[in-house]
Scaffold this motif. Structure first.
Motif, PDB file in Angstrom:
ATOM      1  N   HIS A  71       0.823  -1.209   0.000  1.00 44.96           N
ATOM      2  CA  HIS A  71       0.000   0.000   0.000  1.00 44.96           C
ATOM      3  C   HIS A  71       0.856   1.259   0.000  1.00 44.96           C
ATOM      4  O   HIS A  71       0.520   2.248  -0.659  1.00 44.96           O
ATOM      5  CB  HIS A  71      -0.934   0.007   1.215  1.00 44.96           C
ATOM      6  N   SER A 117       0.921   4.070  -2.959  1.00 42.90           N
ATOM      7  CA  SER A 117       0.450   5.409  -2.616  1.00 42.90           C
ATOM      8  C   SER A 117       1.552   6.459  -2.707  1.00 42.90           C
ATOM      9  O   SER A 117       1.297   7.652  -2.499  1.00 42.90           O
ATOM     10  CB  SER A 117      -0.145   5.412  -1.197  1.00 42.90           C
ATOM     11  N   LYS A 149      -4.294   5.065  -0.192  1.00 39.18           N
ATOM     12  CA  LYS A 149      -5.362   5.501  -1.097  1.00 39.18           C
ATOM     13  C   LYS A 149      -6.735   5.020  -0.635  1.00 39.18           C
ATOM     14  O   LYS A 149      -7.693   5.775  -0.640  1.00 39.18           O
ATOM     15  CB  LYS A 149      -5.067   5.000  -2.514  1.00 39.18           C
ATOM     16  N   ARG A 150      -6.845   3.741  -0.258  1.00 39.82           N
ATOM     17  CA  ARG A 150      -8.129   3.219   0.184  1.00 39.82           C
ATOM     18  C   ARG A 150      -8.007   2.456   1.493  1.00 39.82           C
ATOM     19  O   ARG A 150      -8.859   1.625   1.821  1.00 39.82           O
ATOM     20  CB  ARG A 150      -8.743   2.295  -0.877  1.00 39.82           C
ATOM     21  N   ARG A 210     -15.177   4.254   4.082  1.00 33.65           N
ATOM     22  CA  ARG A 210     -14.763   3.313   3.047  1.00 33.65           C
ATOM     23  C   ARG A 210     -13.240   3.220   2.947  1.00 33.65           C
ATOM     24  O   ARG A 210     -12.659   3.153   1.864  1.00 33.65           O
ATOM     25  CB  ARG A 210     -15.387   3.695   1.700  1.00 33.65           C
ATOM     26  N   MET A 211     -12.614   3.205   4.114  1.00 34.99           N
ATOM     27  CA  MET A 211     -11.171   3.014   4.233  1.00 34.99           C
ATOM     28  C   MET A 211     -10.944   1.741   5.043  1.00 34.99           C
ATOM     29  O   MET A 211     -11.487   1.596   6.143  1.00 34.99           O
ATOM     30  CB  MET A 211     -10.525   4.201   4.933  1.00 34.99           C
TER      31      MET A 211
END
Length: 248
Positions: free
Chosen positions: A22, A26, A179-180, A213-214
Motif C-alpha cells: 500500500h 500510494s 489511497k483506500r 470506506r477506508m
C-alpha cells in the motif's frame, strides 16, 4: 546510497506486507538503493523494509545518515534476515501480519464501543488533543507520520482517544493513510492497561473507517495486539521476525 522515486519495484513484487504494498502504491515514504540498484531500503513511518541483496555496508550507510532510533526493521529476504540476526546492536522480536480483509460484525463492534468503562468517554482527535499526544512517551506515535494537526487532517488522518477526568488514557489513530486504507496505531497509558480501553477504541476506529470506506489495516507489534485483532474479526496470515535497536 541514493534516493530514488517511491514506486512499486521488482524487488518488492513478491512481498506480502500490506504496509509495503500500500505504501509504495500510494507513493509514501522514502526509497533508497545502493549504486547498483540490487539492494533497497524503504523508509515508511516507523518502519524500514529491506529488499534485494543483503548488504551490511548499505545498511551502515543509511544508519550513519538517518539513524535507526524508533525504527522497526523488517525483511522478507533470507540474506537480509541473516545479516540482521548477526547484528549485535539489534534485538529480534515477533510481529503478526493480518489479511487486508476481515470479518467485521457491525453489531458486535458497536457493543464493544458501548462496553467502555463508565469513568471514561471516547473523543475524536482534534488539534488540542493532537498536541497533547506528543507530550508523553506512550502516546507520541499516535500522531502518525505528521508533525502538525493540519498536516494530519489534510492527509486524511483521524482517530480517537479515551478521556477520563481530563486525562488521555488511550488512543487510536492513523499511523499512515493510503489511497483506500489506513494503518492503525494504537496505544494505552501503562496506568490504564487491561481495562478494555483499547478494545473499545479499536471497535470505534473500525466503524469510523467503514463509514469512510477506508480499510483499517492491522499489523500487530506483540501477542496482546494479535489477540485483540482476532477478537475484532481480523484473520491472521503469519508471525514474522522484526528487529529494533537494543536499549543501552
Amino acid at each position: 546510497m541514493k534516493e530514488i522515486a517511491v514506486r512499486s519495484i521488482r524487488a518488492f513484487e513478491h512481498w506480502q506486507k500490506n504496509m509495503v504494498r500500500h505504501g509504495l502504491a500510494s507513493g509514501l515514504g522514502r526509497l533508497f538503493s545502493d549504486d547498483s540498484e540490487r539492494s533497497f531500503l524503504y523508509d515508511l513511518g516507523n518502519f524500514l523494509f529491506l529488499a534485494g541483496e543483503g548488504q551490511k555496508e548499505f545498511l551502515q550507510c543509511y544508519t550513519e545518515h538517518h539513524g535507526l532510533e524508533h525504527k522497526i526493521l523488517i525483511s522478507e529476504e533470507a540474506s537480509w534476515q541473516e545479516l540482521l540476526n548477526q547484528d549485535a546492536s539489534l534485538k529480534r522480536f515477533t510481529r503478526y501480519a493480518f489479511e487486508n480483509q476481515a470479518d467485521f460484525e457491525i453489531e458486535h463492534l458497536a457493543q464493544l464501543v458501548q462496553s467502555l468503562p463508565q469513568y471514561a468517554e471516547i473523543q475524536p482527535i482534534d488539534a488540542e488533543i493532537y498536541q497533547q499526544l506528543q507530550s508523553e512517551t506512550w502516546s507520541v506515535d499516535l500522531k502518525g507520520a505528521w508533525q502538525t494537526f493540519s498536516d494530519f487532517e489534510t492527509a486524511g488522518g483521524y482517530g480517537f482517544v479515551v478521556v477520563s477526568q481530563g486525562r488521555i488514557c488511550a488512543g487510536i489513530s492513523t499511523g499512515l493513510v493510503y489511497k483506500r486504507a489506513i494503518e492503525i496505531e494504537i496505544a494505552t497509558d501503562p496506568a490504564y492497561q487491561r481495562q478494555g480501553l483499547a478494545r473499545s477504541l479499536a471497535a470505534k476506529m473500525i466503524l469510523a473507517s467503514c463509514e469512510r470506506r477506508m480499510f483499517p489495516l492491522w499489523d500487530a507489534h506483540n501477542e496482546a495486539s494479535k489477540n485483540l485483532a482476532e477478537q475484532l474479526g481480523y484473520r491472521l496470515i503469519t508471525a514474522y521476525p522484526a528487529y529494533e535497536e537494543r536499549e543501552e
